[in-house]
Scaffold this motif. Structure first.
Motif, mmCIF file in Angstrom:
data_model
loop_
_atom_site.group_PDB
_atom_site.id
_atom_site.type_symbol
_atom_site.label_atom_id
_atom_site.label_comp_id
_atom_site.label_asym_id
_atom_site.label_seq_id
_atom_site.Cartn_x
_atom_site.Cartn_y
_atom_site.Cartn_z
ATOM 1 N N GLU A 46 -21.298 -58.531 -41.668
ATOM 2 C CA GLU A 46 -22.239 -57.845 -40.725
ATOM 3 C C GLU A 46 -21.375 -58.185 -39.339
ATOM 4 O O GLU A 46 -21.019 -59.307 -38.991
ATOM 5 N N LEU A 47 -21.119 -57.173 -38.748
ATOM 6 C CA LEU A 47 -20.628 -57.206 -37.524
ATOM 7 C C LEU A 47 -21.103 -56.370 -36.309
ATOM 8 O O LEU A 47 -21.465 -55.301 -36.385
ATOM 9 N N ARG A 48 -21.605 -57.114 -35.281
ATOM 10 C CA ARG A 48 -22.415 -56.594 -34.125
ATOM 11 C C ARG A 48 -21.560 -56.625 -32.782
ATOM 12 O O ARG A 48 -21.012 -57.547 -32.368
ATOM 13 N N LEU A 49 -21.163 -55.374 -32.258
ATOM 14 C CA LEU A 49 -20.334 -55.232 -30.926
ATOM 15 C C LEU A 49 -21.199 -54.329 -30.074
ATOM 16 O O LEU A 49 -20.366 -53.747 -29.253
ATOM 17 N N ASP A 50 -22.533 -54.212 -30.426
ATOM 18 C CA ASP A 50 -23.147 -53.382 -29.438
ATOM 19 C C ASP A 50 -23.265 -53.991 -28.070
ATOM 20 O O ASP A 50 -23.074 -55.125 -27.769
ATOM 21 N N ARG A 51 -23.416 -52.949 -27.198
ATOM 22 C CA ARG A 51 -23.646 -53.355 -25.989
ATOM 23 C C ARG A 51 -22.700 -54.105 -25.079
ATOM 24 O O ARG A 51 -22.861 -55.009 -24.392
ATOM 25 N N ASN A 52 -21.650 -53.507 -25.274
ATOM 26 C CA ASN A 52 -20.355 -54.117 -24.622
ATOM 27 C C ASN A 52 -19.810 -52.813 -23.791
ATOM 28 O O ASN A 52 -20.320 -51.808 -23.484
ATOM 29 N N GLU A 53 -18.523 -52.742 -23.614
ATOM 30 C CA GLU A 53 -17.899 -51.746 -22.757
ATOM 31 C C GLU A 53 -16.527 -51.320 -23.411
ATOM 32 O O GLU A 53 -15.648 -50.806 -23.033
ATOM 33 N N LEU A 54 -16.689 -51.159 -24.941
ATOM 34 C CA LEU A 54 -15.480 -50.732 -25.633
ATOM 35 C C LEU A 54 -15.163 -49.226 -25.478
ATOM 36 O O LEU A 54 -16.329 -48.482 -25.462
ATOM 37 N N GLN A 55 -13.986 -49.079 -25.212
ATOM 38 C CA GLN A 55 -13.669 -47.521 -25.290
ATOM 39 C C GLN A 55 -13.123 -46.971 -26.435
ATOM 40 O O GLN A 55 -12.735 -45.895 -26.771
ATOM 41 N N HIS A 56 -12.694 -48.075 -27.227
ATOM 42 C CA HIS A 56 -11.957 -47.606 -28.443
ATOM 43 C C HIS A 56 -12.470 -48.324 -29.661
ATOM 44 O O HIS A 56 -13.136 -49.355 -29.667
ATOM 45 N N VAL A 57 -12.538 -47.752 -30.849
ATOM 46 C CA VAL A 57 -13.061 -48.546 -32.194
ATOM 47 C C VAL A 57 -11.880 -49.487 -32.305
ATOM 48 O O VAL A 57 -10.789 -49.264 -32.119
ATOM 49 N N PRO A 58 -12.385 -50.770 -32.645
ATOM 50 C CA PRO A 58 -11.510 -51.938 -32.845
ATOM 51 C C PRO A 58 -10.588 -51.336 -34.041
ATOM 52 O O PRO A 58 -10.712 -50.836 -34.923
ATOM 53 N N THR A 59 -9.249 -51.776 -33.770
ATOM 54 C CA THR A 59 -8.121 -51.373 -34.473
ATOM 55 C C THR A 59 -8.104 -51.538 -35.990
ATOM 56 O O THR A 59 -7.580 -50.775 -36.767
ATOM 57 N N ALA A 60 -8.833 -52.670 -36.180
ATOM 58 C CA ALA A 60 -8.710 -53.428 -37.701
ATOM 59 C C ALA A 60 -9.812 -52.314 -38.352
ATOM 60 O O ALA A 60 -9.837 -52.393 -39.705
ATOM 61 N N LEU A 61 -10.636 -51.658 -37.773
ATOM 62 C CA LEU A 61 -11.600 -50.674 -38.421
ATOM 63 C C LEU A 61 -11.191 -49.594 -38.639
ATOM 64 O O LEU A 61 -11.555 -48.608 -39.436
ATOM 65 N N SER A 62 -9.852 -48.953 -38.146
ATOM 66 C CA SER A 62 -9.487 -47.714 -38.120
ATOM 67 C C SER A 62 -7.920 -47.466 -38.266
ATOM 68 O O SER A 62 -7.302 -46.589 -38.231
ATOM 69 N N ALA A 63 -7.042 -48.732 -38.107
ATOM 70 C CA ALA A 63 -5.700 -48.762 -38.162
ATOM 71 C C ALA A 63 -5.087 -48.140 -39.431
ATOM 72 O O ALA A 63 -5.507 -48.443 -40.610
#
Length: 277
Positions: free
Chosen positions: A43-60
């Motif tokens: 489980e990975l929770r990255l909600d309520r941040n200011e990310l502008q891109h999907v983390p590279t490791a999830l889409s690279a």
């Protein structure tokens, strides 16, 4: 210590980094895909941040030694839940589809900064969840990759009808359409042969009719806080329905059905006040 230092904790199963004002995640430079070290992560929770891109490791996409471009499909094989809600992501990369070989729940409510990429687009609400954002922005190519995504949530989206692309995911098992504007249960859901739980609480549904009869695998149906005043007798012969929740509707008579009913909050006749409560 920075976020990248967490990648040394290779036995992590849950990583919760919500509300940390993160602008990026996953490392920089050579460590862009550092998240891959967390092979046990579920489980990975990255909600309520200011990310502008999907983390590279999830889409690279990566280049192997032969010069061929490959997707790293097995790096996060145990990841089951991903939460990217309430960020400023500018687009969902098409390569994201490989992730759904393992993930069964992804949350993208208000994760997309849709107006930055689609300035002329018209949306009913800005609080988009994965369901309508994929329907409107990504099309069928990514939807066809969501074969492990068994649970889908499209709450408070102002939906009047079921987007037709939903039928491109016949593997869906649980569908949540709470707090929308549906006036009837979509009959097209009969084309989802694995659907066993349907939640349509807080809509404007007035009747439970024959459209449910076609949902052969449906076992649980939640229609609380609607306007239902009539339930079709045909539900008596439904092949699988075991539980029907109709709390806080407009029923004056309890449906004569051989299944578990919840009828709290209906204006039942005095002789039926304790029926199904």
């Amino acid at each position: 210590a920075g976020v990248s230092d967490l990648f040394c904790c290779t036995s992590l199963r849950v990583l919760d980094l919500h509300a940390n004002k993160l602008l990026w995640f996953g490392g920089k430079g050579a460590s862009l895909t550092g998240l891959w070290k967390l092979g046990h992560l579920s489980e990975l929770r990255l909600d309520r941040n200011e990310l502008q891109h999907v983390p590279t490791a999830l889409s690279a996409l990566v280049i192997d030694q032969s010069g061929t471009t490959n997707l790293q499909v097995n790096r996060l094989a145990k990841l089951r839940k991903l939460n990217l809600e309430f960020n400023k992501i500018k687009e969902l990369p098409s390569q994201l589809g490989w992730l759904f070989n393992s993930v069964h729940t992804i949350s993208l409510r208000d994760a997309l900064d849709v107006h930055s990429k689609y300035p002329n687009a018209s949306f009913r609400q800005q609080h988009l969840s994965l369901f309508p954002s994929l329907m409107r922005l990504e099309g069928k190519e990514l939807l066809r990759e969501l074969r492990c995504l068994s649970w889908f949530r499209a709450v408070s989206q102002g939906l009047h009808s079921l987007p037709p692309q939903t039928l491109d995911m016949p593997w869906l098992q649980v569908l949540n359409l709470d707090d929308n504007l549906f006036e009837e249960i979509p009959g097209q859901l009969a084309h989802l042969p694995m659907l066993w739980r349907l939640e349509m609480t807080k809509n404007k549904i007035r009747r439970v009719g024959e459209e449910v009869q076609g949902m052969k695998s449906l076992r649980e149906l939640f229609l609380d806080y609607n306007l239902v005043d009539q339930v079709a007798a045909s539900l008596y012969s439904h092949p699988s329905l075991a539980y029907l929740s109709l709390r806080y509707n407009l029923l004056s008579q309890a449906p004569l059905l051989s299944l578990s009913l919840s009828l709290e909050g209906n204006p039942l006749d005095s002789s039926q006040q304790n029926f199904g409560s």
